[in-house]
Design an enzyme around this catalytic site. Structure first.
Site, PDB file in Angstrom:
ATOM      1  N   LYS A  47       0.844  -1.208   0.000  1.00  0.00           N
ATOM      2  CA  LYS A  47       0.000   0.000   0.000  1.00  0.00           C
ATOM      3  C   LYS A  47       0.876   1.253   0.000  1.00  0.00           C
ATOM      4  CE  LYS A  47      -0.320  -0.171   5.027  1.00  0.00           C
ATOM      5  NZ  LYS A  47      -1.139  -0.618   6.169  1.00  0.00           N
ATOM      6  N   TYR A 273      15.576  30.232   6.470  1.00  0.00           N
ATOM      7  CA  TYR A 273      14.478  31.072   6.950  1.00  0.00           C
ATOM      8  C   TYR A 273      14.526  31.306   8.461  1.00  0.00           C
ATOM      9  CZ  TYR A 273      12.199  30.346   2.426  1.00  0.00           C
ATOM     10  OH  TYR A 273      11.903  30.324   1.101  1.00  0.00           O
TER      11      TYR A 273
HETATM   12  C1  LIG Z   1      -0.429  -1.618   6.764  1.00  0.00           C
HETATM   13  C2  LIG Z   1      -1.108  -2.861   7.143  1.00  0.00           C
HETATM   14  C3  LIG Z   1      -0.378  -4.045   7.341  1.00  0.00           C
HETATM   15  C4  LIG Z   1       1.132  -4.064   7.387  1.00  0.00           C
HETATM   16  O1  LIG Z   1       1.501  -3.447   8.595  1.00  0.00           O
HETATM   17  P1  LIG Z   1       3.027  -3.350   9.069  1.00  0.00           P
HETATM   18  O2  LIG Z   1       2.931  -2.933  10.484  1.00  0.00           O
HETATM   19  O3  LIG Z   1       3.665  -2.325   8.204  1.00  0.00           O
HETATM   20  O4  LIG Z   1       3.613  -4.681   8.899  1.00  0.00           O
HETATM   21  C5  LIG Z   1      -1.077  -5.202   7.579  1.00  0.00           C
HETATM   22  N1  LIG Z   1      -2.419  -5.216   7.626  1.00  0.00           N
HETATM   23  C6  LIG Z   1      -3.157  -4.100   7.467  1.00  0.00           C
HETATM   24  C7  LIG Z   1      -4.638  -4.180   7.537  1.00  0.00           C
HETATM   25  C8  LIG Z   1      -2.533  -2.879   7.237  1.00  0.00           C
HETATM   26  O5  LIG Z   1      -3.260  -1.767   7.098  1.00  0.00           O
END
Ligand SMILES: *Cc1c(COP(=O)(O)O)cnc(C)c1O
Length: 383
Positions: A47, A273
């Site tokens: 994702k 800045y």
């Molecule tokens: C992002 C996510 C994961 C992976 O999580 P990590 O802590 O990065 O391993 C797994 N399951 C869901 C539903 C997520 O949103």
């Protein structure tokens, strides 16, 4: 030392900003994690453009290294992977009323289902196909997932749709809060209770999944048939008490910029800045074309360093949208020299985990916020 530091050292063709993604390191991490949780299967979360690393190359590398499926968050990301030729199972679970369930069904995307309206929309949109659904119960995170009250009704309707040949009731799942081992144990208990309720309704799920990186690594009872690994696969620790290196993981992303200006300045010179920084003595300032629009956290400025030729130099003054200034003292730094914001930490450079500490955040946010101007390049040593 050169009289004119603005004379380029000759690697003038280096791009202004790059994020080099080490696919070999990524595959090693995936193999390490898959071995750890075997016989549970490994799903890799890609994702948010694979946590900033680039979804398509990371998805391919994950599958090459033994992941059996990919977690994409939403339907558009799943469709993008299908368009890129990825045929492995894809899991999408964040939906809204406008989500294109018809396209998801046509592309054979596994769908997380948290509510009755989602199930009804999937049944209505499925056309001739029979989408695989994973029913989600909220075990305490308080995001999506059916509540304890909604769960029996969701299971009953899904069973009905399964028996009618409209969907395949494939899995039950949930997500942990990583609040503490005790809290995760409570959530695990709630998951088992929900499974008992579902069994009472006649459901027999082929697959169960609960753990992400944290529980996948430290809570074997939460592994069930599959672990959804995200951050650990990118070489960053999910824990406060251990680094990725401590866990045998290698950070995958290196973010660099090429020095675009160098100047010698006297003591008392205000930098960036607001003049939050003034030089203590005569010194050299190097301008780096990475700013908060590229993912350098503005809040980290006062604590943070970047490295040039393996030596760290502190950020002088405020992080701007497009650039930071480093006070490099007497170091021989020239235009075109490569500056490393973060990397594996093996050559003196900071890691994303150190940046996370400087910015009071987590390494996930450091890598996921690397901006679109930073050109992704892929290192792949496979023959
Ligand atoms: C992002 C996510 C994961 C992976 O999580 P990590 O802590 O990065 O391993 C797994 N399951 C869901 C539903 C997520 O949103």
């Amino acid at each position: 030392m050169s009289a004119d530091r603005n004379e380029s050292r000759g690697h003038g063709l280096a791009p202004l900003r790059t994020a080099t993604v080490d696919l070999d390191a990524f595959r090693r991490n995936v193999r390490t994690l898959a071995e750890l949780v075997s016989p549970a299967e490994t799903m890799i979360a890609v994702k948010a453009d694979a946590y900033g690393h680039g979804m398509v190359p990371i998805a391919r590398a994950a599958l090459e290294a033994g992941a059996s499926s990919l977690a994409v968050l939403d339907i558009p990301a799943a469709l993008a992977l299908r368009a890129a030729g990825v045929t492995a199972p894809l899991f999408a679970w964040l939906h809204g009323p406008s989500s294109d369930f018809a396209a998801a069904a046509a592309a054979d995307v596994d769908l997380g289902v948290s509510a009755l309206w989602q199930l009804e929309a999937i049944v209505a949109a499925r056309g001739g196909s029979r989408p695989r659904v994973h029913l989600k119960v909220d075990t305490g995170l308080s995001r999506n997932g059916a509540t304890v009250e909604q769960w029996p009704g969701l299971v009953r309707r899904a069973l009905q749709a399964h028996r009618a040949g409209e969907v395949v009731l494939h899995a039950a799942w949930s997500h942990l809060a990583d609040a503490s081992p005790e809290d995760d144990e409570v959530a695990l208990g709630r998951f088992h209770a929900a499974l008992e309720v579902a069994a009472g309704e006649g459901a027999d799920f082929p697959l169960l999944h609960l753990a992400a990186s944290s529980a996948g690594m430290r809570m074997p009872a939460a592994r069930f048939g599959l672990v959804r690994f995200g951050i650990a696969a990118y070489g960053i620790s999910p824990f406060d008490d251990a680094t990725g290196a401590d866990l045998g993981l290698v950070p995958v992303m290196t973010v660099q910029g090429a020095v675009s200006s160098v100047k010698r300045v006297p003591a008392g010179t205000g930098v960036s800045y607001g003049f939050a920084y003034r030089t203590e003595g005569e010194t050299t300032l190097a301008l780096v074309p990475l700013g908060y629009a590229d993912g350098v956290p503005r809040v980290a400025g006062p604590s943070a360093s970047m490295s040039i030729h393996g030596k760290r130099h502190r950020i002088a003054g405020r992080v701007a949208m497009d650039q930071v200034v480093l006070d490099v003292g007497e170091a021989d730094v020239r235009v075109g020299d490569i500056v490393t914001m973060f990397g594996p930490g093996e050559k003196g450079e900071p890691t994303a985990e150190e940046w996370a500490a400087w910015a009071k955040t987590i390494g996930d946010e450091i890598v996921a916020r690397v901006g679109p101007r930073v050109q992704r390049t892929y290192r792949d040593d496979r023959p």
